[in-house]
Design an enzyme around this catalytic site. Structure first.
Site, PDB file in Angstrom:
ATOM      1  N   LYS A   1      32.537  26.550  -5.030  1.00  0.00           N
ATOM      2  CA  LYS A   1      31.816  27.073  -6.188  1.00  0.00           C
ATOM      3  C   LYS A   1      30.458  27.627  -5.754  1.00  0.00           C
ATOM      4  CE  LYS A   1      34.375  23.976  -9.163  1.00  0.00           C
ATOM      5  NZ  LYS A   1      34.484  22.674  -9.820  1.00  0.00           N
TER       6      LYS A   1
ATOM      7  N   GLN B   1      31.038  17.556 -11.631  1.00  0.00           N
ATOM      8  CA  GLN B   1      32.318  17.595 -10.915  1.00  0.00           C
ATOM      9  C   GLN B   1      33.139  16.333 -11.181  1.00  0.00           C
ATOM     10  OE1 GLN B   1      33.604  20.205  -9.041  1.00  0.00           O
ATOM     11  NE2 GLN B   1      35.436  18.947  -8.941  1.00  0.00           N
TER      12      GLN B   1
ATOM     13  N   ASP C   1      32.222  24.646 -17.837  1.00  0.00           N
ATOM     14  CA  ASP C   1      33.583  24.179 -17.584  1.00  0.00           C
ATOM     15  C   ASP C   1      34.442  24.327 -18.841  1.00  0.00           C
ATOM     16  OD1 ASP C   1      34.394  23.436 -15.067  1.00  0.00           O
ATOM     17  OD2 ASP C   1      33.551  21.413 -15.166  1.00  0.00           O
TER      18      ASP C   1
END
Ligand code: NDP
Length: 292
Positions: free
Chosen positions: A53, A97, A120
């Site tokens: 990422k 995460q 997200d």
């Protein structure tokens, strides 16, 4: 005849390139899209995902900040970090995460993120909008990436039987909603670990999405000839021919390639598209919600 391989790496790079002009535009207005990634503990796979990422941010010109927390961190300490990032006007996207260490309530952490910075797309508010048929906001990245793959292929979804195997909050459920939405118009079946006669149901499907987390689970004899097969799974299996002693494989048996009409590879299919959509959400969040 072998399936057409849908190259997510190439499509992901095209999407990232398209974002660059929007990023330049934002920078011209004094807005530099900024993604903050919180990673807890030392799970090796999570560190690889976060690094990927960060590299995507570098490619696109998005600023990234990484916050490493020890695995002994408490829920309250993570919530404080999230609150700090919520209040920081220079941060446009926040990602925590997954997975978090045992004992930490992941939903509680996700729902503490300002929904306008939830790149997200897992926050209750963003998932709620999706359920209400509003797909214009921050969508979960993997389902959104799969929809882009379908959009760029020559597969027609309208009226087709779609089977989504897996009902997780991050992949299976939101994807099922996206496939059933007006304009896409697939007839969606959701399968899970209690589904009976999965092979039979699968044989009826024009589109099969496997998001299970079990290596090479979907077999060639389950697939209708010419079907579209999207493999979301990322599984590490032993492989003595590799220097590392292991390799990545999906949830779909590679021999499905001989039966399907289209198929996404693992690696190089859905994974890079997930990252491209994360970049896209960060840019969209900056465009729509920036306070600076
Ligand atoms: P989850 O573990 O949250 O969900 C797995 C789903 O598969 C569950 O709904 C489960 O059913 C179902 N399932 C398990 N066993 C069976 C079975 N025998 N038959 C039918 N269904 C079954 O996984 P995720 O959705 O988070 O991820 C799925 C896979 O996708 C993983 O390999 C993950 O690594 C990968 N992934 C890849 C991404 C990418 O960018 N490429 C992004 C996110 C995930 P039940 O609900 O009944 O337990």
């Amino acid at each position: 005849m072998a399936a057409t391989i849908l190259d997510g790496r190439e499509l992901g790079r095209t999407i990232e390139k398209d974002l660059m002009s929007r990023i330049d535009n934002l920078k011209g207005r004094g807005l530099h899209p900024h993604l903050a990634v919180v990673i807890v503990g030392d799970d090796p796979a999570s560190h690889v995902y976060v690094r990927n990422k960060e590299m995507a941010c570098e490619r696109c010109g998005i600023k990234s900040t990484r916050i490493d927390l020890d695995s002994s961190v408490t829920e309250i300490e993570i919530l404080k970090v999230v609150e700090m990032l919520n209040l920081d006007d220079s941060v446009n996207g926040i990602l925590v995460q997954s997975p978090l260490p045992k004992g930490i309530d992941e939903s509680l952490i996700i729902d503490a993120i300002n929904p306008q910075k939830d790149v997200d797309g897992f926050h209750n508010v963003n998932l709620g909008k999706l359920v209400q048929g509003n797909t214009s906001g921050l969508l979960p990245c993997t389902p959104a990436g799969i929809m882009k793959i379908l959009e760029f292929s020559d597969f027609e979804t309208s009226g087709k039987n779609a089977l989504v195997i897996g009902r997780s909050r991050i992949v299976g459920m939101p994807l099922s909603i996206l496939l059933a939405q007006r304009g896409i118009d697939a007839t969606v079946t959701i399968a899970h670990s209690r589904t009976k006669n999965l092979a039979e149901i699968c044989r009826q499907a024009d589109l099969v999405v496997a998001a299970i987390g079990r290596a090479e689970f979907v077999k060639p004899e389950w697939i209708k000839p010419g079907a579209m097969v999207i493999d979301v799974g990322i599984n590490r299996i032993p492989d003595s021919t590799r220097k590392s002693g292991s390799r990545l494989t999906g949830d779909v048996d590679p021999d499905v390639m001989d039966i399907a009409g289209w198929m996404t590879p693992v690696p190089g299919g859905v994974g890079p598209m997930t990252i491209a959509m994360l970049m896209s959400n960060t840019v969209m969040g900056t465009e729509l919600f920036s306070n600076i």
